[in-house]
Write a protein that holds these residues in place. Structure first.
Motif, PDB file in Angstrom:
ATOM      1  N   GLU A  25       2.860   8.471 -28.084  1.00  0.00           N
ATOM      2  CA  GLU A  25       1.967   7.318 -28.075  1.00  0.00           C
ATOM      3  C   GLU A  25       0.534   7.831 -28.082  1.00  0.00           C
ATOM      4  OE1 GLU A  25       3.497   4.472 -28.322  1.00  0.00           O
ATOM      5  OE2 GLU A  25       2.157   2.901 -27.561  1.00  0.00           O
ATOM      6  N   SER A  33       2.085   4.050 -31.723  1.00  0.00           N
ATOM      7  CA  SER A  33       3.144   5.025 -31.954  1.00  0.00           C
ATOM      8  C   SER A  33       2.751   6.044 -33.019  1.00  0.00           C
ATOM      9  CB  SER A  33       4.397   4.261 -32.402  1.00  0.00           C
ATOM     10  OG  SER A  33       5.334   5.139 -32.974  1.00  0.00           O
ATOM     11  N   ARG A  38      16.349   6.205 -20.114  1.00  0.00           N
ATOM     12  CA  ARG A  38      17.299   6.846 -21.042  1.00  0.00           C
ATOM     13  C   ARG A  38      18.221   7.774 -20.268  1.00  0.00           C
ATOM     14  NH1 ARG A  38      12.718   9.075 -25.174  1.00  0.00           N
ATOM     15  NH2 ARG A  38      12.345   7.094 -26.218  1.00  0.00           N
ATOM     16  N   PHE A  55       7.138  11.393 -26.209  1.00  0.00           N
ATOM     17  CA  PHE A  55       8.355  10.880 -25.550  1.00  0.00           C
ATOM     18  C   PHE A  55       9.641  11.221 -26.294  1.00  0.00           C
ATOM     19  CE2 PHE A  55       6.196   7.223 -27.671  1.00  0.00           C
ATOM     20  CZ  PHE A  55       7.087   7.028 -28.717  1.00  0.00           C
ATOM     21  N   THR A  57      10.493   7.089 -17.709  1.00  0.00           N
ATOM     22  CA  THR A  57       9.104   7.442 -18.023  1.00  0.00           C
ATOM     23  C   THR A  57       8.249   6.191 -18.031  1.00  0.00           C
ATOM     24  OG1 THR A  57       9.501   7.275 -20.404  1.00  0.00           O
ATOM     25  CG2 THR A  57       9.739   9.458 -19.430  1.00  0.00           C
ATOM     26  N   GLU A  58       6.959   6.408 -17.901  1.00  0.00           N
ATOM     27  CA  GLU A  58       6.036   5.268 -17.992  1.00  0.00           C
ATOM     28  C   GLU A  58       5.865   4.895 -19.453  1.00  0.00           C
ATOM     29  OE1 GLU A  58       2.246   5.610 -15.988  1.00  0.00           O
ATOM     30  OE2 GLU A  58       1.365   4.068 -17.276  1.00  0.00           O
ATOM     31  N   LYS A  59       5.939   3.615 -19.735  1.00  0.00           N
ATOM     32  CA  LYS A  59       5.675   3.119 -21.088  1.00  0.00           C
ATOM     33  C   LYS A  59       4.171   2.946 -21.221  1.00  0.00           C
ATOM     34  CE  LYS A  59       7.166  -0.305 -24.441  1.00  0.00           C
ATOM     35  NZ  LYS A  59       5.867  -0.640 -25.019  1.00  0.00           N
ATOM     36  N   LEU A  60       3.593   3.671 -22.157  1.00  0.00           N
ATOM     37  CA  LEU A  60       2.143   3.600 -22.361  1.00  0.00           C
ATOM     38  C   LEU A  60       1.829   2.600 -23.460  1.00  0.00           C
ATOM     39  CD1 LEU A  60       1.325   7.421 -22.188  1.00  0.00           C
ATOM     40  CD2 LEU A  60       1.056   5.711 -20.374  1.00  0.00           C
ATOM     41  N   LYS A 105      13.514  -0.481 -22.812  1.00  0.00           N
ATOM     42  CA  LYS A 105      12.249  -0.679 -22.103  1.00  0.00           C
ATOM     43  C   LYS A 105      12.385  -1.811 -21.107  1.00  0.00           C
ATOM     44  CE  LYS A 105      10.407  -3.636 -25.815  1.00  0.00           C
ATOM     45  NZ  LYS A 105       9.445  -3.753 -26.916  1.00  0.00           N
ATOM     46  N   LYS A 130       8.646 -10.413 -35.755  1.00  0.00           N
ATOM     47  CA  LYS A 130       8.152  -9.822 -34.513  1.00  0.00           C
ATOM     48  C   LYS A 130       6.639  -9.669 -34.557  1.00  0.00           C
ATOM     49  CE  LYS A 130       8.529  -6.043 -31.284  1.00  0.00           C
ATOM     50  NZ  LYS A 130       8.295  -4.629 -31.239  1.00  0.00           N
ATOM     51  N   VAL A 187      10.457   3.163 -19.531  1.00  0.00           N
ATOM     52  CA  VAL A 187      11.512   3.375 -20.518  1.00  0.00           C
ATOM     53  C   VAL A 187      12.593   4.206 -19.837  1.00  0.00           C
ATOM     54  CG1 VAL A 187      12.107   4.454 -22.725  1.00  0.00           C
ATOM     55  CG2 VAL A 187       9.960   3.179 -22.501  1.00  0.00           C
ATOM     56  N   THR A 242      10.150   4.784 -34.132  1.00  0.00           N
ATOM     57  CA  THR A 242      10.185   4.569 -32.677  1.00  0.00           C
ATOM     58  C   THR A 242      10.388   3.080 -32.413  1.00  0.00           C
ATOM     59  OG1 THR A 242       7.822   4.171 -32.418  1.00  0.00           O
ATOM     60  CG2 THR A 242       8.533   6.452 -32.346  1.00  0.00           C
ATOM     61  N   ARG A 269       3.346   3.828 -36.940  1.00  0.00           N
ATOM     62  CA  ARG A 269       4.649   3.234 -36.617  1.00  0.00           C
ATOM     63  C   ARG A 269       5.540   2.982 -37.835  1.00  0.00           C
ATOM     64  NH1 ARG A 269       5.736  -0.923 -31.758  1.00  0.00           N
ATOM     65  NH2 ARG A 269       7.989  -0.658 -31.738  1.00  0.00           N
TER      66      ARG A 269
HETATM   67  P1  AMP Z   1       6.827  -1.909 -27.966  1.00  0.00           P
HETATM   68  O1  AMP Z   1       5.490  -1.248 -27.701  1.00  0.00           O
HETATM   69  O2  AMP Z   1       7.030  -3.071 -27.071  1.00  0.00           O
HETATM   70  O3  AMP Z   1       7.073  -2.197 -29.411  1.00  0.00           O
HETATM   71  O4  AMP Z   1       7.939  -0.877 -27.463  1.00  0.00           O
HETATM   72  C1  AMP Z   1       8.369   0.273 -28.170  1.00  0.00           C
HETATM   73  C2  AMP Z   1       7.285   1.334 -28.287  1.00  0.00           C
HETATM   74  O5  AMP Z   1       6.832   1.808 -27.042  1.00  0.00           O
HETATM   75  C3  AMP Z   1       7.744   2.584 -28.968  1.00  0.00           C
HETATM   76  O6  AMP Z   1       7.776   2.425 -30.357  1.00  0.00           O
HETATM   77  C4  AMP Z   1       6.675   3.600 -28.542  1.00  0.00           C
HETATM   78  O7  AMP Z   1       5.632   3.615 -29.498  1.00  0.00           O
HETATM   79  C5  AMP Z   1       6.106   3.009 -27.263  1.00  0.00           C
HETATM   80  N1  AMP Z   1       6.190   3.845 -26.049  1.00  0.00           N
HETATM   81  C6  AMP Z   1       5.183   3.978 -25.147  1.00  0.00           C
HETATM   82  N2  AMP Z   1       5.545   4.725 -24.111  1.00  0.00           N
HETATM   83  C7  AMP Z   1       6.832   5.106 -24.328  1.00  0.00           C
HETATM   84  C8  AMP Z   1       7.770   5.888 -23.590  1.00  0.00           C
HETATM   85  N3  AMP Z   1       7.478   6.409 -22.390  1.00  0.00           N
HETATM   86  N4  AMP Z   1       9.000   6.071 -24.133  1.00  0.00           N
HETATM   87  C9  AMP Z   1       9.324   5.531 -25.326  1.00  0.00           C
HETATM   88  N5  AMP Z   1       8.483   4.762 -26.072  1.00  0.00           N
HETATM   89  C10 AMP Z   1       7.239   4.545 -25.572  1.00  0.00           C
END
Ligand code: AMP
Ligand code: MN
Length: 331
Positions: free
Chosen positions: A216, A164, A303, A237, A157-160, A318, A110, A301, A134, A179
């Motif tokens: 985050e 991590s 849940r 989160f 929620t908004e994914k920022l 996500k 990855k 995200v 996470t 992370r």
């Molecule tokens: P990725 O960034 O694609 O690896 O997706 C997973 C990561 O998104 C998690 O490990 C978190 O660090 C990050 N993240 C950012 N915003 C959120 C959120 N609202 N909920 C959960 N994870 C989040």
């Protein structure tokens, strides 16, 4: 690790306007471009997700200019996510079965964005075994799960797009983790600096239990500071009860961070009946960030309000905004 490459069926093939030699294929919940004539509807193929890094092999040569990483691209106006390969790239001895995970067999890894110096820090140890790391599964591989949980009340929620961080207090000991590892205390490290600025150790101590909070880290120097913040901060989160090895439900998580006066990730929906159509969820992921409306949000995200575990582990996933990927992936 999650499945980055697996054996999947091509469920549809459709023409693309003004393109004679390519077709739009659907695999799981993904849409991608394939060469005309290479596959038929119903064929099994090796589907490889975006953010996969492929090893050096003649069949993967066409990805060399992109550092062997599979990204979101637009071809003749069609967004394409992932690549389908014929089964012939697999070792002859492999027993072919739909859904089979071939990530390791193919030596796929990855892609993880590089961590800038102020974030990397000095490793104190591996990631603590008493807290889950996470991570989020991509909605596009959850066709069956979505059907099972259709109508379930969820929060969105908004994914920022930051980095991590995990802060924990266990048996009186405070820890800070990025992370994949625990970090030595330091004045230069951003994860620690934010912990000190927000008084996180004392706040966790006030709860009187073994607890971890995960969020985050965002701001200057992190993922090109898309939200144009001054300095650095964190948005949480997750709250995880270490003694019972379980995440807190949404309402308890929310109450916990509010009582501690800590910031949460932006909330888009607090009572969203889950829909199983992936395209609808992808549409929901498109939009501006709640932190800065001119910035495209990375995604969302989703849940259930009451925590659930299933075959994928925690039910949580996500949905990445495809427009965000197109804008930032090549820069
Ligand atoms: P990725 O960034 O694609 O690896 O997706 C997973 C990561 O998104 C998690 O490990 C978190 O660090 C990050 N993240 C950012 N915003 C959120 C959120 N609202 N909920 C959960 N994870 C989040
Ligand atoms: Mn990320």
């Amino acid at each position: 690790m999650r499945k980055l490459a697996s054996l999947q069926r091509i469920t549809t093939l459709e023409p693309i306007p003004n393109a004679d030699s390519i077709l739009k294929a659907t695999v799981l919940g993904w849409q991608l471009v394939v060469k005309k004539g290479e596959f038929s509807v119903g064929d099994l193929c090796v589907y490889v997700e975006i953010d996969s890094i492929l090893p050096e092999r003649p069949e993967f040569e066409f990805l060399r200019a992109r550092s062997n990483r599979i990204r979101t691209v637009r071809l003749r106006g069609q967004i394409s996510q992932g690549v389908c390969f014929p089964l012939s790239i697999l070792p002859d001895t492999l027993e072919v079965e739909e859904g089979l995970d071939v990530t390791t067999v193919l030596g796929i890894e990855k892609y993880e964005p590089p961590i800038p110096a102020q974030l990397s820090g000095v490793m104190k140890g591996g990631f603590p075994s008493f807290i889950p790391k996470t991570d989020e599964t991509r909605v596009q591989i959850l066709v069956d799960l979505l059907q099972k949980y259709e109508g379930e009340h969820c929060f969105v929620t908004e994914k920022l797009d930051g980095s991590s961080v995990t802060y924990y207090l266990n048996e009186g000991e405070f820890g800070v983790c990025s992370r994949n590892m625990e970090l030595e205390k330091s004045e230069d490290n951003s994860f620690w600096k934010v912990a000190v600025n927000l008084g996180i150790e004392a706040k966790l101590n006030s709860l009187g239990k073994n607890i971890a909070i995960q969020g985050e880290l965002i701001g200057e120097g992190i993922q090109r500071n898309k939200y144009k913040l001054k300095g650095q901060t964190v948005r949480f989160f997750n709250a995880f009860d270490i003694s019972n090895y379980e995440y807190l439900n949404y309402s308890d998580f929310r109450a916990l961070v509010e009582n501690l006066e800590l910031p949460m990730v932006p909330v888009l929906e607090e009572r969203f009946p889950l829909v199983s159509d992936i395209n609808t969820l992808v549409e929901l992921s498109v939009g501006g960030s709640l932190l800065r409306k001119e910035t495209r949000r990375e995604g969302i995200v989703i849940r259930p309000l009451k925590e659930k575990t299933d075959q994928i582990g925690r039910v949580s996933f996500k949905v990445i905004n495809p427009k965000f990927l197109l804008k930032y992936e090549d820069a």
